[in-house]
Design a protein around this motif. Structure first.
Motif, PDB file in Angstrom:
ATOM      1  N   ARG A 150      -9.044  -2.515   4.476  1.00  0.00           N
ATOM      2  CA  ARG A 150     -10.380  -1.419   3.986  1.00  0.00           C
ATOM      3  C   ARG A 150      -9.016  -0.971   3.139  1.00  0.00           C
ATOM      4  O   ARG A 150     -10.054   0.001   1.955  1.00  0.00           O
ATOM      5  CB  ARG A 150     -10.372  -0.841   4.604  1.00  0.00           C
ATOM      6  N   LYS A 151      -8.297  -0.151   3.245  1.00  0.00           N
ATOM      7  CA  LYS A 151      -7.017   1.157   2.080  1.00  0.00           C
ATOM      8  C   LYS A 151      -7.048   0.596   0.971  1.00  0.00           C
ATOM      9  O   LYS A 151      -7.445   0.747  -0.290  1.00  0.00           O
ATOM     10  CB  LYS A 151      -6.075   1.614   2.971  1.00  0.00           C
TER      11      LYS A 151
ATOM     12  N   GLU B 141      -9.055  -2.080  -0.177  1.00  0.00           N
ATOM     13  CA  GLU B 141     -10.319  -2.281  -1.585  1.00  0.00           C
ATOM     14  C   GLU B 141     -10.859  -0.766  -1.843  1.00  0.00           C
ATOM     15  O   GLU B 141     -10.740  -1.136  -2.669  1.00  0.00           O
ATOM     16  CB  GLU B 141     -10.758  -3.011  -0.263  1.00  0.00           C
ATOM     17  N   LYS B 142     -10.200   0.441  -0.965  1.00  0.00           N
ATOM     18  CA  LYS B 142     -10.283   1.697  -1.923  1.00  0.00           C
ATOM     19  C   LYS B 142      -9.209   1.275  -3.064  1.00  0.00           C
ATOM     20  O   LYS B 142     -10.068   2.399  -3.623  1.00  0.00           O
ATOM     21  CB  LYS B 142     -10.014   2.043  -0.888  1.00  0.00           C
TER      22      LYS B 142
ATOM     23  N   TYR C 242       0.565  -1.138  -0.579  1.00  0.00           N
ATOM     24  CA  TYR C 242       0.064   0.046  -0.321  1.00  0.00           C
ATOM     25  C   TYR C 242       0.884   1.406   0.002  1.00  0.00           C
ATOM     26  O   TYR C 242       0.095   2.209  -0.384  1.00  0.00           O
ATOM     27  CB  TYR C 242      -0.866   0.030   1.169  1.00  0.00           C
TER      28      TYR C 242
END
Length: 241
Positions: free
Chosen positions: A234-235, A237-238, A167
């Motif tokens: 979640r990051k 996924e975005k 990420y």
């Protein structure tokens, strides 16, 4: 065939180098195999092992180099070091590996360990391109329990370390990130869209590399995720396609 020099010594490399990034047991093999079928040269890679019917698609020379770098920094694939420094011998070995594929217009390598040693590759080949993939932490934990006898706590810690690097690299300069949890038709479509955007053509008559049969674990039936793991998921996924 065009080649790019990557050092003052005149060592050469492919005109284009692509690194497939992702945690162990997260679909990197499927992504790599599909890109290879679409025309990305991967060199001499593993095409079968007992944990992966079509092989992990890794070039052992790259894996060995990454293991050596991690060991020299007091770590290993399952014990990521806090900081990684490349020795001159590591840099020389990496340049030699790239030079051995200088005739390839586009060359790729895949090894999850690359996420732990990535700064060295970027220093050697500044125009290095990335494509990534991630998988739900619970599914990775199940797979690592079977393959490497890791506890869930150990696996989630590793998932976080690897995917944090993924990420962070994405945030520096966005690149395509896929999710291995997508159903077969969706993932297949996304991978081929990425391949097209990267300049590779799958070809209508080729057999699909990825099928759902290659996936043996899912994220169901597990305890809640630790907060930092859940937040990173979640990051991703975005950020993902």
């Amino acid at each position: 065939m065009e080649a790019r020099t990557v050092s003052s010594s005149g060592a050469s490399a492919p005109a284009r180098v692509i690194a497939v990034l992702g945690m162990h047991r997260s679909g990197t093999s499927c992504l790599t195999g599909t890109l290879q079928d679409a025309g990305l040269s991967m060199g001499d890679i593993h095409t079968w092992n007992k944990h992966n019917e079509k092989g992990n698609r890794e070039n052992q020379q790259f894996v060995d180099l990454h293991d050596q770098i991690l060991e020299a920094n007091g770590g290993a694939w399952d014990d990521p070091p806090e900081k990684v420094n490349w020795r001159e011998t590591h840099v020389a070995a990496a340049k030699t590996l790239l030079a051995s594929h200088a005739e390839d217009a586009s060359f790729g390598f895949k090894d999850p360990r690359a996420l732990l040693v990535l700064d060295g590759w970027k220093a050697i080949f500044p125009s290095l391109e990335f494509v990534g993939i991630y998988r739900h932490p619970n599914a990775v934990a199940k797979s690592l329990a079977k393959r490497s006898s890791k506890t869930r706590e150990e696996s989630l810690k590793l998932w976080y370390a690897y995917n944090r690097s993924l990420y962070r690299e994405y945030k520096r300069k966005p690149f395509p990130i896929l999710c291995f949890d997508d159903e077969e038709s969706v993932l297949d479509s996304k991978i081929h869209r990425v391949a097209d955007e990267m300049g590779f053509s799958h070809g209508e008559n080729k057999e699909k590399f990825y099928t759902a049969a290659l996936k043996h674990n899912d994220s169901s039936g597990d305890s809640p995720l630790p907060w930092r793991v859940k937040r990173l998921l979640r990051k991703l996924e975005k950020a993902g396609l």
